[in-house]
Scaffold this active site. Structure first.
Site, PDB file in Angstrom:
ATOM      1  N   THR A  47       0.855  -1.188   0.000  1.00 14.96           N
ATOM      2  CA  THR A  47       0.000   0.000   0.000  1.00 14.96           C
ATOM      3  C   THR A  47       0.891   1.239   0.000  1.00 14.96           C
ATOM      4  OG1 THR A  47      -0.124   0.363   2.396  1.00 14.96           O
ATOM      5  CG2 THR A  47      -1.584  -1.327   1.470  1.00 14.96           C
ATOM      6  N   CYS A  48       0.275   2.410   0.079  1.00 14.92           N
ATOM      7  CA  CYS A  48       1.076   3.634   0.098  1.00 14.92           C
ATOM      8  C   CYS A  48       1.887   3.751   1.385  1.00 14.92           C
ATOM      9  CB  CYS A  48       0.190   4.859  -0.088  1.00 14.92           C
ATOM     10  SG  CYS A  48      -1.090   5.060   1.168  1.00 14.92           S
ATOM     11  N   ARG A  50       2.936   0.855   3.395  1.00 16.49           N
ATOM     12  CA  ARG A  50       3.689  -0.338   3.796  1.00 16.49           C
ATOM     13  C   ARG A  50       3.904  -1.279   2.618  1.00 16.49           C
ATOM     14  NH1 ARG A  50       1.364  -2.148   8.276  1.00 16.49           N
ATOM     15  NH2 ARG A  50      -0.125  -0.431   8.411  1.00 16.49           N
ATOM     16  N   GLU A 112      -8.318   3.979  10.271  1.00 22.58           N
ATOM     17  CA  GLU A 112      -8.757   4.041   8.875  1.00 22.58           C
ATOM     18  C   GLU A 112      -9.246   2.675   8.403  1.00 22.58           C
ATOM     19  OE1 GLU A 112      -7.160   2.853   5.882  1.00 22.58           O
ATOM     20  OE2 GLU A 112      -5.083   2.461   6.406  1.00 22.58           O
ATOM     21  N   ASP A 113     -10.272   2.703   7.560  1.00 20.11           N
ATOM     22  CA  ASP A 113     -10.851   1.449   7.091  1.00 20.11           C
ATOM     23  C   ASP A 113     -10.455   1.105   5.661  1.00 20.11           C
ATOM     24  OD1 ASP A 113     -12.253   3.422   5.843  1.00 20.11           O
ATOM     25  OD2 ASP A 113     -14.229   2.838   6.618  1.00 20.11           O
ATOM     26  N   GLN A 114      -9.682   1.955   5.031  1.00 21.99           N
ATOM     27  CA  GLN A 114      -9.206   1.658   3.680  1.00 21.99           C
ATOM     28  C   GLN A 114      -8.362   0.386   3.673  1.00 21.99           C
ATOM     29  OE1 GLN A 114      -7.092   4.918   1.877  1.00 21.99           O
ATOM     30  NE2 GLN A 114      -6.183   3.627   0.325  1.00 21.99           N
ATOM     31  N   GLY A 187      -6.257   9.035 -11.913  1.00 22.48           N
ATOM     32  CA  GLY A 187      -6.437   7.652 -11.492  1.00 22.48           C
ATOM     33  C   GLY A 187      -7.916   7.329 -11.392  1.00 22.48           C
ATOM     34  N   GLY A 189      -8.894   4.221  -9.432  1.00 19.09           N
ATOM     35  CA  GLY A 189      -8.989   3.097  -8.511  1.00 19.09           C
ATOM     36  C   GLY A 189      -9.700   3.463  -7.222  1.00 19.09           C
ATOM     37  N   HIS A 190      -9.451   2.662  -6.191  1.00 15.03           N
ATOM     38  CA  HIS A 190     -10.141   2.840  -4.912  1.00 15.03           C
ATOM     39  C   HIS A 190      -9.811   4.192  -4.282  1.00 15.03           C
ATOM     40  CE1 HIS A 190     -12.036   1.837  -1.150  1.00 15.03           C
ATOM     41  NE2 HIS A 190     -10.907   2.008  -0.488  1.00 15.03           N
TER      42      HIS A 190
END
Length: 425
Positions: A47-48, A50, A112-114, A187, A189-190
């Site tokens: 992820t951004c 990790r 955060e739930d992302q 972008g 995406g999510h």
């Protein structure tokens, strides 16, 4: 058998290092196939904030080195690049880490739930690649359930609960731009979708999406009632914007310094750039351009620290819930650790019994079929009685690894027999 996790995190690893280790979604299937050459089960979470590799291995130390070697070979970097900030967890520490992660307790933005969507996506890709087995399936689904419970029973998920929402908070330093300015989201995406939601909620209505895949840009634009432009119009869209959120999965720079210089020329208002991608989308040199303000993921850390301080009490409550869920998993894990040894022990006893029964029956040819069955049944009963107490002890969640080792040594059970039993269905 050991669960191992290695990784780097935004807290102690700069984005300049993380972006060299990151995997995009399209790289993951092949990377997971390569990972399976080293381990029995594996998953990659990139992820951004990790990059982590989690695996089930048969040998602890060798497993650690295998995962490090995997990162070096897959990313084409020297181990010295990430060694100072690399963390390595085993067994219970891995479970605790993943459960906390799924609850948002290990995130840059507390609660955060992302991360839930990112874990689910990584899990689906690993499943499709055949890299998930029973252990990681249990760990990761347990983590998702524990994270949901922590969010449901505490206030950890209130307020700003994503990097995107923190970025929007940073935009509030320029209220006129947010309310009346023009925004560009690069972008589809999510993270791009989250950005759209937060921009609209923050009062920004003049929003344009640009994405390499036009169909995705069109679908997202229609869903939220905003405009979109083709990738070939990126520079024109940039010049027409006041706020830019870039969140692609591109392997390299999307907005060069020259592009931003041209877009900023002659402007009377600031140009706000938010780079939420890892690897980064925006050339860092743009921060030197007058009137241009660049924020990458790491630059949002001060706001996140404030967020964590405000939620400290709720985080403590969530930690208590997570510890209870970790304890439940470790009870299951202790039993699973014993199962291969129990199977190997029983097979060893059955092999000895079979050999001795054959020898005894060969010496007593006069026995009738019924008598032979009685002798066989007697030997089975003796084996079951003798093994009952040792098996009960091995199944005890409190049993130590030393007991497993002792049983293997006493009954001359080698590792090959144990792992053959572990793979039996």
């Amino acid at each position: 058998m050991q669960i191992t996790l290695i990784g780097v995190h935004q807290r102690n690893t700069p984005v300049t290092v993380r972006e060299r280790l990151a995997f995009n979604l399209y790289e993951l299937p092949d990377a997971l196939l390569a990972l399976r050459r080293y381990v029995d089960e594996g998953i990659i979470l990139s992820t951004c904030n990790r990059v982590e590799v989690c695996a089930v291995t048969r040998n602890g130390v060798a497993g650690d080195e295998a995962l490090k070697t995997f990162l070096v070979e897959q990313r084409g970097v020297d181990q010295a690049l990430f060694a100072p900030s690399l963390y390595v967890y085993h067994n219970e520490a891995v479970v605790r880490h993943l459960y906390r992660l799924a609850a948002g307790l290990d995130s840059m933005v507390l609660g955060e739930d992302q991360i839930v969507g990112q874990v689910k996506e990584a899990l689906a890709i690993a499943h499709a690649a055949g890299a998930i087995g029973p252990v990681l399936h249990r760990v990761l689904h347990g983590a998702l359930a524990a994270g949901k419970r922590a969010r449901t029973h505490t206030g950890i998920a209130t307020g700003h609960v994503s990097v995107v929402s923190v970025a929007i908070d940073a935009m509030r330093q320029y209220p006129d731009l947010l309310k009346r300015g023009r925004a560009l989201v690069i972008g589809a995406g999510h993270i791009a979708e989250l950005s759209l939601k937060h921009l609209l909620a923050g009062g920004c209505s003049a929003i344009t999406i640009v994405n390499r895949t036009e169909a995705r840009a069109d679908a997202l634009a229609q869903r939220y009632g905003v405009a979109w432009r083709p990738w070939s119009d990126l520079e024109d869209a940039l010049a027409a914007s006041d706020i830019v959120v870039s969140c692609t999965s591109a392997p390299g720079i999307v907005l060069s310094q020259q592009m931003v210089e041209r877009a900023a020329a002659g402007r009377s208002t600031p140009l706000l750039l938010f780079d939420l991608a890892v690897p980064r989308d925006i050339d860092q040199g743009v921060a030197e351009i007058p009137g241009v303000y660049l924020h990458d993921v790491d630059a949002l850390e001060p706001i996140c620290r404030t967020n964590r301080a405000l939620r400290a009490a709720e985080a403590e409550r969530a930690e208590t819930i997570i510890e209870g869920e970790v304890a439940k998993f470790m009870e299951w894990w202790a039993v699973q650790q014993a199962v291969p040894t129990i199977r190997a022990l029983r097979k060893r006893a059955e092999d000895i019994r079979d050999a001795e029964i054959r020898r005894a029956l060969a010496r007593c040819p006069e026995l009738s079929p019924q008598q032979r069955e009685t002798v066989i049944a007697l030997s089975t009963a003796i084996i079951n009685k003798l093994l009952h107490e040792p098996i009960v002890a091995l199944r005890d969640p409190e049993a130590s690894g030393e007991l497993l080792t002792a049983v293997r040594r006493l009954f001359n059970i080698d590792d090959t027999a144990v792992y053959t039993s572990a793979n039996m269905t």
